[in-house]
Design a protein around this motif. Structure first.
Motif, short mmCIF file in Angstrom:
data_model
loop_
_atom_site.label_atom_id
_atom_site.label_comp_id
_atom_site.label_asym_id
_atom_site.label_seq_id
_atom_site.Cartn_x
_atom_site.Cartn_y
_atom_site.Cartn_z
N TYR A 1 37.86 112.57 35.38
CA TYR A 1 38.64 112.24 36.58
C TYR A 1 39.84 111.39 36.24
O TYR A 1 40.88 111.44 36.91
N ALA A 2 39.73 110.56 35.18
CA ALA A 2 40.82 109.65 34.81
C ALA A 2 42.04 110.38 34.28
O ALA A 2 43.12 109.80 34.20
N TYR A 3 41.86 111.65 33.92
CA TYR A 3 42.97 112.46 33.42
C TYR A 3 43.55 113.35 34.52
O TYR A 3 44.26 114.31 34.24
N THR A 4 43.23 113.03 35.76
CA THR A 4 43.76 113.74 36.92
C THR A 4 44.29 112.71 37.91
O THR A 4 44.09 111.49 37.75
N ALA A 5 44.94 113.19 38.96
CA ALA A 5 45.46 112.30 40.00
C ALA A 5 44.42 111.95 41.05
O ALA A 5 44.66 111.10 41.92
N ASP B 1 55.09 102.00 44.44
CA ASP B 1 54.34 100.84 44.93
C ASP B 1 52.95 101.26 45.43
O ASP B 1 51.96 100.56 45.20
N TYR B 2 52.89 102.40 46.10
CA TYR B 2 51.61 102.87 46.62
C TYR B 2 50.62 103.11 45.48
O TYR B 2 49.45 102.72 45.56
N ILE B 3 51.10 103.76 44.41
CA ILE B 3 50.22 104.04 43.27
C ILE B 3 49.73 102.74 42.65
O ILE B 3 48.53 102.57 42.37
N TYR C 1 44.14 100.93 35.72
CA TYR C 1 43.92 101.68 34.49
C TYR C 1 42.43 101.77 34.17
O TYR C 1 41.70 100.77 34.25
N GLU C 2 41.98 102.97 33.80
CA GLU C 2 40.57 103.21 33.45
C GLU C 2 40.39 103.05 31.94
O GLU C 2 40.46 104.00 31.17
N TYR C 3 40.18 101.81 31.51
CA TYR C 3 40.07 101.54 30.07
C TYR C 3 38.82 102.18 29.47
O TYR C 3 38.79 102.53 28.28
N ASP C 4 37.77 102.36 30.25
CA ASP C 4 36.53 102.95 29.73
C ASP C 4 36.76 104.39 29.26
O ASP C 4 36.03 104.89 28.39
N ALA C 5 37.77 105.05 29.82
CA ALA C 5 38.03 106.44 29.44
C ALA C 5 38.52 106.55 28.01
O ALA C 5 38.38 107.61 27.38
N LEU C 6 39.08 105.47 27.47
CA LEU C 6 39.64 105.52 26.12
C LEU C 6 38.56 105.68 25.06
O LEU C 6 38.81 106.24 23.99
N LYS D 1 38.08 106.70 43.80
CA LYS D 1 37.65 106.19 42.49
C LYS D 1 38.61 105.11 41.99
O LYS D 1 38.20 104.16 41.36
N GLY D 2 39.90 105.31 42.25
CA GLY D 2 40.87 104.24 42.03
C GLY D 2 41.27 103.90 40.61
O GLY D 2 42.02 102.96 40.40
N LYS D 3 40.78 104.65 39.61
CA LYS D 3 41.15 104.34 38.23
C LYS D 3 41.50 105.62 37.48
O LYS D 3 40.80 106.62 37.58
N PHE D 4 42.58 105.54 36.72
CA PHE D 4 42.93 106.65 35.83
C PHE D 4 43.77 106.16 34.66
O PHE D 4 44.09 104.97 34.56
N VAL D 5 44.08 107.08 33.73
CA VAL D 5 44.91 106.76 32.57
C VAL D 5 46.31 107.30 32.82
O VAL D 5 46.63 107.74 33.92
#
Length: 236
Positions: free
Chosen positions: A183-187, A161-163, A169-174, A194-198
C-alpha cells in the motif's frame, strides 16, 4: 521525445492500442486483477523470425524483441499515467504468434496479446476501491475549500498542503515485505485512512489530485542521491 500531457502520446500506434486496452479494462471497467485483458491487432503486427535456439520448434520471447518492446513500453506508459489502477502491480502476457515461412528464418505476425495479472498490489487492495473513491472525493472537496483562488499555483499549493497534513512517511516499508507494505507504494493511504506511504505514494497522490483539477502532472523515477556517493531509487 518531450512529455506532452501523458506518456501515451509518445507511443506508436500498436503501443497505443495496447495501452488503450489496459486503460479500458483497469480504469474504465475497473477489472479485478484476477481477470485477463486481451488485445486483438488488426492489422496484425509483423516481425522477423530468427530463432535464438535453432533446435527448438517454439518461439521464445527473445525471438520477438519488437513485440516485447510494444508490450513493455505500453505497460510502462500506462502505469505512469494511471496510478489510480492501484490494485495491479505485476503482469505476465501470452503472445499468439504465427509464422508465414520457414522454421529458422522468415516472417511472422502477432494477432493478439493477452495479459494476466499477478496478485493484488497489497492484501485486499481491490476491496479498497470504495474507500478510495470516498476518500478521493473528500480530498477534492477539502482542497477546493482551502485554496485561495482557482489559479494553478494556489491549487497546487492546496494539494501539496493536503498531502502533507494527511500523510506521513512509511519507514517500515523500507525494510518490510513489498507485498505486506505494498500500500505504501500507491496513493491509497491518503484516501483510505492508512495515512502512510513512501515516495511513490506521495508522487502518485500528487498526480491523481492534480488530474482532478485539470493540472498536467507527470510521474518521473530515477535515483535520489542523499550524498555525492550514496542514494537509491526514487520517484517524483
Amino acid at each position: 521525445t518531450g512529455y506532452n500531457r501523458n506518456y501515451r502520446s509518445e507511443l506508436d500506434d500498436n503501443e497505443k492500442k495496447t495501452y488503450d486496452a489496459l486503460y479500458q479494462a483497469l480504469v474504465v471497467e475497473r477489472k479485478n486483477y484476477t481477470e485477463t485483458v486481451r488485445v486483438d491487432y488488426n492489422p496484425t503486427i509483423p516481425f522477423d523470425v530468427v530463432y535464438s535456439n535453432p533446435d527448438s520448434d517454439d518461439l521464445s520471447i527473445d525471438d520477438l524483441g519488437d513485440i516485447d518492446d510494444i508490450v513493455l513500453s505500453a505497460a510502462a506508459a500506462f502505469f505512469y499515467d494511471c496510478p489510480e489502477a492501484f490494485w495491479v502491480r505485476s503482469f505476465n502476457y501470452t503472445i499468439d504468434a504465427d509464422l508465414t515461412s520457414g522454421k529458422n528464418q522468415g516472417k511472422g505476425y502477432v494477432d493478439w496479446i493477452e495479459f494476466e495479472f499477478g496478485s493484488d498490489a497489497y492484501p485486499n487492495a481491490y476491496n479498497d476501491l470504495a474507500a478510495y473513491d470516498t476518500g478521493l472525493s473528500a480530498a477534492v472537496s477539502s482542497i477546493n475549500q482551502s485554496r485561495k483562488n482557482e489559479s494553478i499555483y494556489e491549487t497546487i499549493k492546496a494539494i501539496h498542503d493536503y498531502i502533507l497534513l494527511n500523510a506521513s512517511y512509511e519507514y517500515d516499508a523500507l525494510s518490510g515485505s513489498t507485498y505486506t507494505y505494498g500500500y505504501a507504494y500507491t496513493a491509497t493511504p491518503l484516501f483510505t485512512g492508512k495515512g502512510k506511504f513512501v515516495c511513490e505514494g506521495y508522487s502518485e497522490a500528487m498526480k491523481i489530485l492534480c488530474g482532478k483539477f485539470g493540472i498536467n502532472c507527470a510521474l518521473v523515477s530515477g535515483d535520489g542521491m542523499t550524498s555525492a556517493s550514496s542514494g537509491g531509487p526514487h520517484m517524483w
